[in-house]
Design a protein around this motif. Sequence first.
Motif, PDB file in Angstrom:
ATOM      1  N   LYS A  22       0.849  -1.197   0.000  1.00 50.57           N
ATOM      2  CA  LYS A  22       0.000   0.000   0.000  1.00 50.57           C
ATOM      3  C   LYS A  22       0.880   1.241   0.000  1.00 50.57           C
ATOM      4  O   LYS A  22       1.910   1.296   0.659  1.00 50.57           O
ATOM      5  CB  LYS A  22      -0.920   0.034   1.224  1.00 50.57           C
ATOM      6  N   ASP A  55      -8.653   2.791   9.652  1.00 40.56           N
ATOM      7  CA  ASP A  55      -7.626   1.964   9.019  1.00 40.56           C
ATOM      8  C   ASP A  55      -8.211   1.169   7.860  1.00 40.56           C
ATOM      9  O   ASP A  55      -7.614   1.067   6.789  1.00 40.56           O
ATOM     10  CB  ASP A  55      -7.003   1.034  10.051  1.00 40.56           C
ATOM     11  N   TRP A  56      -9.386   0.599   8.050  1.00 45.45           N
ATOM     12  CA  TRP A  56     -10.028  -0.181   7.003  1.00 45.45           C
ATOM     13  C   TRP A  56     -10.354   0.693   5.794  1.00 45.45           C
ATOM     14  O   TRP A  56     -10.155   0.286   4.648  1.00 45.45           O
ATOM     15  CB  TRP A  56     -11.295  -0.825   7.562  1.00 45.45           C
ATOM     16  N   ILE A  57     -10.825   1.911   6.045  1.00 48.27           N
ATOM     17  CA  ILE A  57     -11.148   2.826   4.946  1.00 48.27           C
ATOM     18  C   ILE A  57      -9.883   3.211   4.186  1.00 48.27           C
ATOM     19  O   ILE A  57      -9.861   3.217   2.949  1.00 48.27           O
ATOM     20  CB  ILE A  57     -11.886   4.071   5.479  1.00 48.27           C
ATOM     21  N   TYR A  65      -7.149   1.475   3.930  1.00 48.10           N
ATOM     22  CA  TYR A  65      -6.704   0.299   3.179  1.00 48.10           C
ATOM     23  C   TYR A  65      -7.505   0.130   1.894  1.00 48.10           C
ATOM     24  O   TYR A  65      -6.960  -0.224   0.848  1.00 48.10           O
ATOM     25  CB  TYR A  65      -6.826  -0.957   4.047  1.00 48.10           C
ATOM     26  N   ALA A  66      -8.794   0.400   1.958  1.00 48.39           N
ATOM     27  CA  ALA A  66      -9.646   0.235   0.784  1.00 48.39           C
ATOM     28  C   ALA A  66      -9.421   1.329  -0.251  1.00 48.39           C
ATOM     29  O   ALA A  66      -9.548   1.091  -1.457  1.00 48.39           O
ATOM     30  CB  ALA A  66     -11.110   0.210   1.208  1.00 48.39           C
ATOM     31  N   VAL A  67      -9.067   2.533   0.192  1.00 49.06           N
ATOM     32  CA  VAL A  67      -8.990   3.680  -0.706  1.00 49.06           C
ATOM     33  C   VAL A  67      -7.594   3.877  -1.303  1.00 49.06           C
ATOM     34  O   VAL A  67      -7.465   4.251  -2.479  1.00 49.06           O
ATOM     35  CB  VAL A  67      -9.426   4.964   0.050  1.00 49.06           C
ATOM     36  N   ASP A 120      -1.922   0.900  -4.554  1.00 51.30           N
ATOM     37  CA  ASP A 120      -0.758   0.062  -4.297  1.00 51.30           C
ATOM     38  C   ASP A 120       0.461   0.618  -5.023  1.00 51.30           C
ATOM     39  O   ASP A 120       0.335   1.421  -5.948  1.00 51.30           O
ATOM     40  CB  ASP A 120      -1.003  -1.366  -4.781  1.00 51.30           C
ATOM     41  N   LYS A 165      -2.021  -6.268 -10.277  1.00 51.63           N
ATOM     42  CA  LYS A 165      -2.731  -7.472  -9.835  1.00 51.63           C
ATOM     43  C   LYS A 165      -1.849  -8.708  -9.952  1.00 51.63           C
ATOM     44  O   LYS A 165      -2.034  -9.679  -9.236  1.00 51.63           O
ATOM     45  CB  LYS A 165      -4.006  -7.673 -10.649  1.00 51.63           C
TER      46      LYS A 165
END
Length: 107
Positions: free
Chosen positions: A5, A46-48, A50-52, A55, A73
């Motif tokens: 990330k 933290d979850w938000i 990670y999703a937004v 990479d 990917k």
Amino acid sequence: MWRQKDFDQRLGVFIVGLGILFSTIAVAYMMPGIAMLILMGFGLADWILYAVLPDRLVCYRCHAQYRRITELKNATAFDLEVNERYRQEAIRLKRAAEQPQPSTERH
């Protein structure tokens, strides 16, 4: 290369530290419910993140970082065995460079 990330790790540790500090203060004032809400709020943040967050690719050997790569990917996650192989190689190369080279001059 491994996929990671694109987020500053020092900032992440600072944020986790704030969550621990705030929840500890709430527990010290006998407010365990508030402490749990604080921890859940930081977990949700933290979850938000990670999703937004996008990479990036990182090189095992030189730690170069590549952003905005289209084929992320196919990149694998961090592999400790591969990292250790490159770390040991760097140590061997450094030791070899530090050793004095035998002289080839003849007298």
